[in-house]
Design a protein around this motif. Sequence first.
Motif, PDB file in Angstrom:
ATOM      1  N   ARG A  20       0.828  -1.205   0.000  1.00  0.00           N
ATOM      2  CA  ARG A  20       0.000   0.000   0.000  1.00  0.00           C
ATOM      3  C   ARG A  20       0.866   1.260   0.000  1.00  0.00           C
ATOM      4  NH1 ARG A  20      -5.391  -1.178   1.429  1.00  0.00           N
ATOM      5  NH2 ARG A  20      -5.726   1.029   0.991  1.00  0.00           N
ATOM      6  N   ALA A  21       1.993   1.205   0.706  1.00  0.00           N
ATOM      7  CA  ALA A  21       2.853   2.400   0.737  1.00  0.00           C
ATOM      8  C   ALA A  21       4.263   2.036   1.162  1.00  0.00           C
ATOM      9  CB  ALA A  21       2.276   3.445   1.692  1.00  0.00           C
ATOM     10  N   THR A  22       5.192   2.920   0.791  1.00  0.00           N
ATOM     11  CA  THR A  22       6.575   2.818   1.250  1.00  0.00           C
ATOM     12  C   THR A  22       7.016   4.228   1.617  1.00  0.00           C
ATOM     13  OG1 THR A  22       8.805   2.006   0.688  1.00  0.00           O
ATOM     14  CG2 THR A  22       7.591   3.109  -1.078  1.00  0.00           C
ATOM     15  N   SER A  23       8.206   4.367   2.210  1.00  0.00           N
ATOM     16  CA  SER A  23       8.717   5.719   2.458  1.00  0.00           C
ATOM     17  C   SER A  23      10.198   5.758   2.120  1.00  0.00           C
ATOM     18  CB  SER A  23       8.456   6.168   3.901  1.00  0.00           C
ATOM     19  OG  SER A  23       9.385   5.586   4.782  1.00  0.00           O
ATOM     20  N   ILE A  24      10.701   6.968   1.922  1.00  0.00           N
ATOM     21  CA  ILE A  24      12.094   7.120   1.481  1.00  0.00           C
ATOM     22  C   ILE A  24      12.998   7.357   2.693  1.00  0.00           C
ATOM     23  CG2 ILE A  24      13.683   8.473   0.048  1.00  0.00           C
ATOM     24  CD1 ILE A  24      11.317   9.238  -1.729  1.00  0.00           C
ATOM     25  N   ASN A  25      14.077   6.602   2.734  1.00  0.00           N
ATOM     26  CA  ASN A  25      15.141   6.819   3.713  1.00  0.00           C
ATOM     27  C   ASN A  25      16.417   7.145   2.945  1.00  0.00           C
ATOM     28  OD1 ASN A  25      13.932   5.915   6.431  1.00  0.00           O
ATOM     29  ND2 ASN A  25      13.330   4.282   5.026  1.00  0.00           N
ATOM     30  N   ILE A  37       7.101   4.616   9.334  1.00  0.00           N
ATOM     31  CA  ILE A  37       7.639   4.306  10.667  1.00  0.00           C
ATOM     32  C   ILE A  37       8.824   3.325  10.680  1.00  0.00           C
ATOM     33  CG2 ILE A  37       7.033   3.208  12.880  1.00  0.00           C
ATOM     34  CD1 ILE A  37       4.162   4.335  12.468  1.00  0.00           C
ATOM     35  N   PRO A  38       8.758   2.178   9.969  1.00  0.00           N
ATOM     36  CA  PRO A  38       9.644   1.067  10.320  1.00  0.00           C
ATOM     37  C   PRO A  38      11.146   1.372  10.411  1.00  0.00           C
ATOM     38  CG  PRO A  38       7.917   0.302   8.865  1.00  0.00           C
ATOM     39  CD  PRO A  38       7.800   1.793   8.925  1.00  0.00           C
ATOM     40  N   LEU A  39      11.797   1.761   9.333  1.00  0.00           N
ATOM     41  CA  LEU A  39      13.255   1.919   9.393  1.00  0.00           C
ATOM     42  C   LEU A  39      13.666   3.082  10.292  1.00  0.00           C
ATOM     43  CD1 LEU A  39      16.156   1.339   8.644  1.00  0.00           C
ATOM     44  CD2 LEU A  39      15.815   2.450   6.462  1.00  0.00           C
ATOM     45  N   ALA A  40      13.018   4.233  10.120  1.00  0.00           N
ATOM     46  CA  ALA A  40      13.442   5.420  10.875  1.00  0.00           C
ATOM     47  C   ALA A  40      13.172   5.253  12.374  1.00  0.00           C
ATOM     48  CB  ALA A  40      12.738   6.655  10.328  1.00  0.00           C
ATOM     49  N   ALA A  41      11.978   4.777  12.731  1.00  0.00           N
ATOM     50  CA  ALA A  41      11.651   4.651  14.153  1.00  0.00           C
ATOM     51  C   ALA A  41      12.434   3.513  14.804  1.00  0.00           C
ATOM     52  CB  ALA A  41      10.150   4.448  14.338  1.00  0.00           C
ATOM     53  N   SER A  42      12.643   2.402  14.078  1.00  0.00           N
ATOM     54  CA  SER A  42      13.439   1.301  14.648  1.00  0.00           C
ATOM     55  C   SER A  42      14.862   1.770  14.910  1.00  0.00           C
ATOM     56  CB  SER A  42      13.470   0.098  13.696  1.00  0.00           C
ATOM     57  OG  SER A  42      12.165  -0.409  13.511  1.00  0.00           O
ATOM     58  N   THR A  43      15.409   2.567  13.979  1.00  0.00           N
ATOM     59  CA  THR A  43      16.766   3.094  14.172  1.00  0.00           C
ATOM     60  C   THR A  43      16.811   3.938  15.442  1.00  0.00           C
ATOM     61  OG1 THR A  43      17.042   3.204  11.782  1.00  0.00           O
ATOM     62  CG2 THR A  43      18.593   4.482  13.097  1.00  0.00           C
ATOM     63  N   ALA A  44      15.828   4.825  15.580  1.00  0.00           N
ATOM     64  CA  ALA A  44      15.793   5.711  16.748  1.00  0.00           C
ATOM     65  C   ALA A  44      15.652   4.901  18.037  1.00  0.00           C
ATOM     66  CB  ALA A  44      14.630   6.699  16.606  1.00  0.00           C
ATOM     67  N   TYR A  45      14.753   3.949  18.031  1.00  0.00           N
ATOM     68  CA  TYR A  45      14.514   3.147  19.247  1.00  0.00           C
ATOM     69  C   TYR A  45      15.752   2.325  19.613  1.00  0.00           C
ATOM     70  CZ  TYR A  45      12.722  -0.362  22.385  1.00  0.00           C
ATOM     71  OH  TYR A  45      12.558  -1.184  23.476  1.00  0.00           O
ATOM     72  N   GLN A  46      16.326   1.664  18.598  1.00  0.00           N
ATOM     73  CA  GLN A  46      17.480   0.807  18.879  1.00  0.00           C
ATOM     74  C   GLN A  46      18.684   1.654  19.314  1.00  0.00           C
ATOM     75  OE1 GLN A  46      17.681  -1.810  15.377  1.00  0.00           O
ATOM     76  NE2 GLN A  46      15.563  -2.414  15.746  1.00  0.00           N
ATOM     77  N   ALA A  47      18.841   2.849  18.720  1.00  0.00           N
ATOM     78  CA  ALA A  47      19.962   3.729  19.088  1.00  0.00           C
ATOM     79  C   ALA A  47      19.834   4.199  20.536  1.00  0.00           C
ATOM     80  CB  ALA A  47      20.001   4.931  18.153  1.00  0.00           C
ATOM     81  N   LEU A  48      18.644   4.647  20.901  1.00  0.00           N
ATOM     82  CA  LEU A  48      18.467   5.240  22.232  1.00  0.00           C
ATOM     83  C   LEU A  48      18.495   4.199  23.338  1.00  0.00           C
ATOM     84  CD1 LEU A  48      15.579   7.745  21.407  1.00  0.00           C
ATOM     85  CD2 LEU A  48      17.918   8.353  22.047  1.00  0.00           C
ATOM     86  N   GLY A  93      13.844  12.486   9.584  1.00  0.00           N
ATOM     87  CA  GLY A  93      13.138  11.202   9.548  1.00  0.00           C
ATOM     88  C   GLY A  93      13.399  10.384  10.800  1.00  0.00           C
ATOM     89  N   VAL A  94      14.663  10.173  11.127  1.00  0.00           N
ATOM     90  CA  VAL A  94      15.010   9.397  12.325  1.00  0.00           C
ATOM     91  C   VAL A  94      14.802  10.250  13.576  1.00  0.00           C
ATOM     92  CG1 VAL A  94      16.898   8.244  13.553  1.00  0.00           C
ATOM     93  CG2 VAL A  94      16.674   7.960  11.066  1.00  0.00           C
ATOM     94  N   GLY A  95      15.281  11.509  13.515  1.00  0.00           N
ATOM     95  CA  GLY A  95      15.291  12.355  14.707  1.00  0.00           C
ATOM     96  C   GLY A  95      13.914  12.649  15.272  1.00  0.00           C
ATOM     97  N   HIS A  96      12.905  12.826  14.399  1.00  0.00           N
ATOM     98  CA  HIS A  96      11.583  13.198  14.954  1.00  0.00           C
ATOM     99  C   HIS A  96      10.955  12.021  15.692  1.00  0.00           C
ATOM    100  CE1 HIS A  96       9.336  11.226  11.686  1.00  0.00           C
ATOM    101  NE2 HIS A  96       8.224  11.580  12.276  1.00  0.00           N
ATOM    102  N   PHE A  97      11.336  10.794  15.287  1.00  0.00           N
ATOM    103  CA  PHE A  97      10.898   9.641  16.089  1.00  0.00           C
ATOM    104  C   PHE A  97      11.728   9.558  17.372  1.00  0.00           C
ATOM    105  CE2 PHE A  97       9.428   7.832  11.898  1.00  0.00           C
ATOM    106  CZ  PHE A  97       8.085   7.790  12.227  1.00  0.00           C
TER     107      PHE A  97
END
Length: 315
Positions: free
Chosen positions: A35-40, A126-137, A157-161
């Motif tokens: 249904r959708a994708t997003s750009i990283n 959400i997936p790549l950017a938010a997972s990066t943020a969560y795993q980093a923090l 993208g990553v920072g706002h999550f």
Amino acid sequence: MKAAVIRKYGGPDVFRIEEVDEPAPAAGEIKVRMRATSINPIDFKTRKGYLFFLSGFRFPKILCSDFSGIVEACGTGVTDFSPGDEVYGFTNGAMQGGGLAEALCCKASIASRKPAASSFEEAASIPLAASTAYQALTKVGGLKPGMRALVIGATGGVGHFAVQLAVIAGAHVTGVCRSSGEALARELGCEDVIAYDREDFRRAGKPPFDVIFDAAGKYGFWSCRSLLTASGVYVTTVPGPTVMPAVALTAAAKRKARFVGANSNDRDLSLMRQWCEEGRLKPTIEAVFPLEETRQAYELAESGRTRGKVVIRTV
Ligand SMILES: NC(=O)c1ccc[n+]([C@@H]2O[C@H](COP(=O)([O-])OP(=O)(O)OC[C@H]3O[C@@H](n4cnc5c(N)ncnc54)[C@H](OP(=O)(O)O)[C@@H]3O)[C@@H](O)[C@H]2O)c1
């Protein structure tokens, strides 16, 4: 099926909308009706050929790793999903991609149920950017309630999550962003904001931070070291030339440099789903484009003028 493919590395003009064969799920895989994708940024770094040592020279390629959609078929051995399930996740960006198409196959182990409260466009951001943020923090940085966190690139993208996830973790959050993003950074949960186009955050005289997350990947450990508490951790998203030596050199030190390499897994995506459903995590979407306008979507994502994410609708 319809897909935006590239047949060579280059600028945003290399995308072509073509008919390609539908993928079929192998053992352990699911087929997702996209249904959708997003750009990283990894997607345009791959398109430019910067990651050729990972992405190789076999064309055509279908880029974009984030996905949201509906399970259409399951390969043998898949027990966690059934046709009709709404899912989201991300594939291995430079090596697999696959999101810029009407269907995608991936390992069932990297997918998770989509947040019920989110649209497919929101879920795909959400997936790549938010997972990066969560795993980093939390996993790499060890962020705990009451700690002080600095998020560099607080509206990206990553920072706002990362800002929202640090607030969820119970931290006091300071954000670094351009002055035009200050209001959004505060809205996301920053108690303090330093505008990097007005002031160098390294000279702002703030109390030390337990975790510095360089979501923008712009600064490096050595120039941020003095801003850390005695046992503070600097985590970056970009393995620049000074980063990996710093990671090795500080492995046994109290103040550490660390690099986050995000992976897609059901455990983390389930937490994200829960926080979305509770209204505590919300993506900021700069714009949504149809698949036919993939080139324009990339031009915007690469412009450096976006807040949050650029999404591409694949239906
Ligand atoms: N290792 C991994 O697993 C992983 C995963 C995801 C992303 N990444 C990498 O992480 C980086 C960021 O990704 P993204 O999706 O967040 O990109 P993005 O949406 O383009 O955001 C980039 C952010 O960097 C900020 N920025 C630019 N120059 C800055 C400076 N001098 N000081 C402070 N902030 C600055 C921008 O802030 P303003 O808009 O306010 O200027 C923007 O918020 C990319 O290099 C990407 O490849 C790595």
